[in-house]
Design a protein around this motif. Structure first.
Motif, mmCIF file in Angstrom:
data_model
loop_
_atom_site.group_PDB
_atom_site.id
_atom_site.type_symbol
_atom_site.label_atom_id
_atom_site.label_comp_id
_atom_site.label_asym_id
_atom_site.label_seq_id
_atom_site.Cartn_x
_atom_site.Cartn_y
_atom_site.Cartn_z
ATOM 1 N N ARG A 1 1.231 -1.569 -0.208
ATOM 2 C CA ARG A 1 -0.317 0.210 0.513
ATOM 3 C C ARG A 1 0.905 1.130 0.099
ATOM 4 N NH1 ARG A 1 -5.287 1.072 0.202
ATOM 5 N NH2 ARG A 1 -5.592 -1.335 0.341
ATOM 6 N N ALA A 2 2.191 1.705 0.632
ATOM 7 C CA ALA A 2 2.707 2.205 0.834
ATOM 8 C C ALA A 2 3.954 2.146 -0.044
ATOM 9 C CB ALA A 2 3.873 2.315 2.451
ATOM 10 N N ARG A 3 3.518 1.793 -1.031
ATOM 11 C CA ARG A 3 4.344 1.359 -2.512
ATOM 12 C C ARG A 3 3.485 1.710 -3.905
ATOM 13 N NH1 ARG A 3 10.205 2.498 -1.981
ATOM 14 N NH2 ARG A 3 10.158 1.998 -0.061
ATOM 15 N N CYS A 4 2.436 2.028 -3.897
ATOM 16 C CA CYS A 4 1.743 2.040 -4.916
ATOM 17 C C CYS A 4 0.624 3.415 -4.994
ATOM 18 C CB CYS A 4 0.080 1.479 -4.918
ATOM 19 S SG CYS A 4 1.087 -0.867 -4.890
ATOM 20 N N ARG A 5 0.555 4.258 -5.937
ATOM 21 C CA ARG A 5 0.667 5.570 -6.663
ATOM 22 C C ARG A 5 -0.804 5.854 -6.482
ATOM 23 N NH1 ARG A 5 2.942 10.029 -8.292
ATOM 24 N NH2 ARG A 5 5.366 9.091 -7.640
ATOM 25 N N GLU B 1 5.112 -10.833 -18.020
ATOM 26 C CA GLU B 1 4.960 -11.441 -19.631
ATOM 27 C C GLU B 1 5.881 -10.901 -20.100
ATOM 28 O OE1 GLU B 1 1.024 -13.573 -19.650
ATOM 29 O OE2 GLU B 1 0.742 -13.703 -17.811
ATOM 30 N N ALA B 2 5.344 -9.140 -20.087
ATOM 31 C CA ALA B 2 6.345 -8.428 -21.429
ATOM 32 C C ALA B 2 7.348 -7.239 -20.621
ATOM 33 C CB ALA B 2 4.751 -7.315 -21.042
ATOM 34 N N GLY B 3 7.573 -7.398 -19.692
ATOM 35 C CA GLY B 3 8.744 -6.498 -19.808
ATOM 36 C C GLY B 3 9.310 -5.371 -19.594
ATOM 37 N N VAL B 4 7.188 -5.172 -19.266
ATOM 38 C CA VAL B 4 7.367 -3.314 -19.164
ATOM 39 C C VAL B 4 6.811 -3.458 -18.059
ATOM 40 C CG1 VAL B 4 5.351 -1.815 -19.967
ATOM 41 C CG2 VAL B 4 6.504 -3.004 -21.622
ATOM 42 N N LEU B 5 7.629 -3.171 -16.996
ATOM 43 C CA LEU B 5 7.401 -2.283 -15.658
ATOM 44 C C LEU B 5 6.934 -0.765 -15.423
ATOM 45 C CD1 LEU B 5 7.745 -3.116 -12.710
ATOM 46 C CD2 LEU B 5 10.485 -2.538 -12.368
ATOM 47 N N LEU B 6 5.526 0.025 -14.563
ATOM 48 C CA LEU B 6 4.607 0.524 -14.152
ATOM 49 C C LEU B 6 4.980 0.991 -13.125
ATOM 50 C CD1 LEU B 6 0.966 -0.393 -15.889
ATOM 51 C CD2 LEU B 6 2.779 0.922 -17.278
ATOM 52 N N ALA B 7 5.814 0.718 -13.348
ATOM 53 C CA ALA B 7 6.540 1.739 -11.750
ATOM 54 C C ALA B 7 7.674 3.404 -11.355
ATOM 55 C CB ALA B 7 7.603 0.593 -11.511
ATOM 56 N N ARG B 8 7.749 4.030 -11.086
ATOM 57 C CA ARG B 8 8.301 5.191 -10.451
ATOM 58 C C ARG B 8 9.817 4.790 -9.537
ATOM 59 N NH1 ARG B 8 3.071 6.879 -10.370
ATOM 60 N NH2 ARG B 8 2.474 7.801 -12.193
ATOM 61 N N ALA C 1 11.304 -2.712 -2.246
ATOM 62 C CA ALA C 1 11.764 -2.359 -0.658
ATOM 63 C C ALA C 1 13.513 -1.756 -0.887
ATOM 64 C CB ALA C 1 11.353 -3.078 0.286
ATOM 65 N N ALA C 2 14.330 -2.355 -2.285
ATOM 66 C CA ALA C 2 15.178 -2.944 -2.216
ATOM 67 C C ALA C 2 15.693 -1.921 -3.394
ATOM 68 C CB ALA C 2 15.192 -4.526 -3.169
ATOM 69 N N GLU C 3 14.754 -2.144 -4.298
ATOM 70 C CA GLU C 3 15.170 -0.819 -5.211
ATOM 71 C C GLU C 3 14.725 0.376 -4.815
ATOM 72 O OE1 GLU C 3 16.802 -1.948 -7.829
ATOM 73 O OE2 GLU C 3 16.799 -3.789 -7.680
ATOM 74 N N ASP C 4 13.497 0.673 -4.394
ATOM 75 C CA ASP C 4 13.190 1.793 -4.010
ATOM 76 C C ASP C 4 12.364 2.958 -4.690
ATOM 77 O OD1 ASP C 4 12.485 4.346 -2.276
ATOM 78 O OD2 ASP C 4 13.929 5.338 -2.740
ATOM 79 N N LEU C 5 11.089 1.548 -4.979
ATOM 80 C CA LEU C 5 10.316 1.811 -6.701
ATOM 81 C C LEU C 5 8.801 2.326 -6.038
ATOM 82 C CD1 LEU C 5 11.026 -0.995 -9.015
ATOM 83 C CD2 LEU C 5 11.841 1.814 -9.038
ATOM 84 N N GLU C 6 7.780 2.769 -6.274
ATOM 85 C CA GLU C 6 6.616 3.180 -6.244
ATOM 86 C C GLU C 6 5.860 2.396 -7.058
ATOM 87 O OE1 GLU C 6 5.530 7.025 -3.595
ATOM 88 O OE2 GLU C 6 5.541 7.701 -5.632
#
Length: 273
Positions: free
Chosen positions: A59-63, A86-93, A129-134
């Motif tokens: 929850r803290a990692r999802c915009r 499956e696609a190698g696309v990452l919806l993340a910031r 957590a490891a990559e500091d992503l949202e």
């Protein structure tokens, strides 16, 4: 045996789109022949919602998660995970950043996490957590909700979401080579024609959702339309007839009509008779 219908498993599917001269194109994959559902079919990335998708740390990692229920957040997390696997696309910031991760960062994340997630040796919460992503769950727009007919031995309660592919990742999407053996960016017209001439196997919900998406000229327009349109759950009623079956769905679901005469095997290729 009880004779009761199998209970549907909660599932998530992502319609990942990009704008093209011939209309919206969607990234689709071809399922491996060893997969026991939709074998060989051209499908959107997606799959079952896993227990790890329900991790409270997400929850803290999802915009945009503040207004979402735990179940809704888990479904959106599964969409992001399946698109990455499956696609190698990452919806993340990067946390606190407004831009999606770029190509170089994406390549490193794929190397460290894509196969590990697919093999259940890592979780989305651990990666964040490891990559500091949202995770950009705020960019997902609910598009459709389908439940597998009751006569099918394997059933899914599938929520379809629509998102525009990040600009830096539109040309790098690719199937994983394990669950999926091929991939393509494809428009509704190319999908329709490819199914008609036998090149593509397409499931009934896939066909209808592609046709519905094609009413919009751009992904942004489709997202705006979907965001202001009620999603009506579809549990098809099936009547078997000579040469195929008749599928009945709620007219309010917005697919243009409520009755379809379909050729093809249940759970396999499905085209109008």
């Amino acid at each position: 045996m009880s004779g009761l219908p199998a209970q549907p498993r909660l599932a998530a599917t992502l319609m990942l789109g990009r704008d093209a001269p011939g209309g919206i194109e969607v990234f689709m994959v071809v399922r491996h022949h060893r997969i026991d559902f939709a074998t060989g079919a051209l499908v959107f990335p997606g799959g079952k919602v896993e227990e790890a998708d329900r991790d409270s740390r997400l929850r803290a990692r999802c915009r945009g998660s503040e207004a979402l229920s735990d179940a809704a957040l888990a479904i959106r997390t599964a969409c992001v995970r399946e698109a990455f696997e499956e696609a190698g696309v990452l919806l993340a910031r990067e946390r606190g950043n407004e831009d999606f991760v770029g190509q170089d960062r994406l390549a490193a994340l794929q190397e460290r996490w894509r196969y590990a997630l697919e093999q259940d040796r890592a979780t989305m919460a651990e990666m964040a957590a490891a990559e500091d992503l949202e995770f950009a769950t705020d960019t997902l727009t609910r598009f459709a909700h389908w439940v597998t007919p009751e006569h099918m031995p394997k059933r899914f309660d599938t929520h379809f979401y629509l998102a525009e592919a990040p600009a830096a990742q539109k040309h790098t999407a690719a199937h994983d080579g394990r669950e999926s053996v091929d991939s393509i960016w494809i428009s509704w017209e190319a999908l329709r024609q490819g199914q008609a001439d036998g090149r593509y196997t397409v499931l009934f919900p896939t066909r209808l959702n592609m046709e519905k998406l094609a009413r919009s000229r751009t992904v942004a327009e489709a997202c705006r339309t979907a965001a202001t349109t009620a999603v009506v759950p579809v549990l098809p009623e099936v009547e078997f007839v000579d040469g195929g079956r008749i599928m009945r769905i709620p007219e309010a679901a917005g697919y243009g009509r409520s009755e379809f005469h379909i050729q093809g095997t249940p759970g396999g290729d499905a085209r109008p008779a």
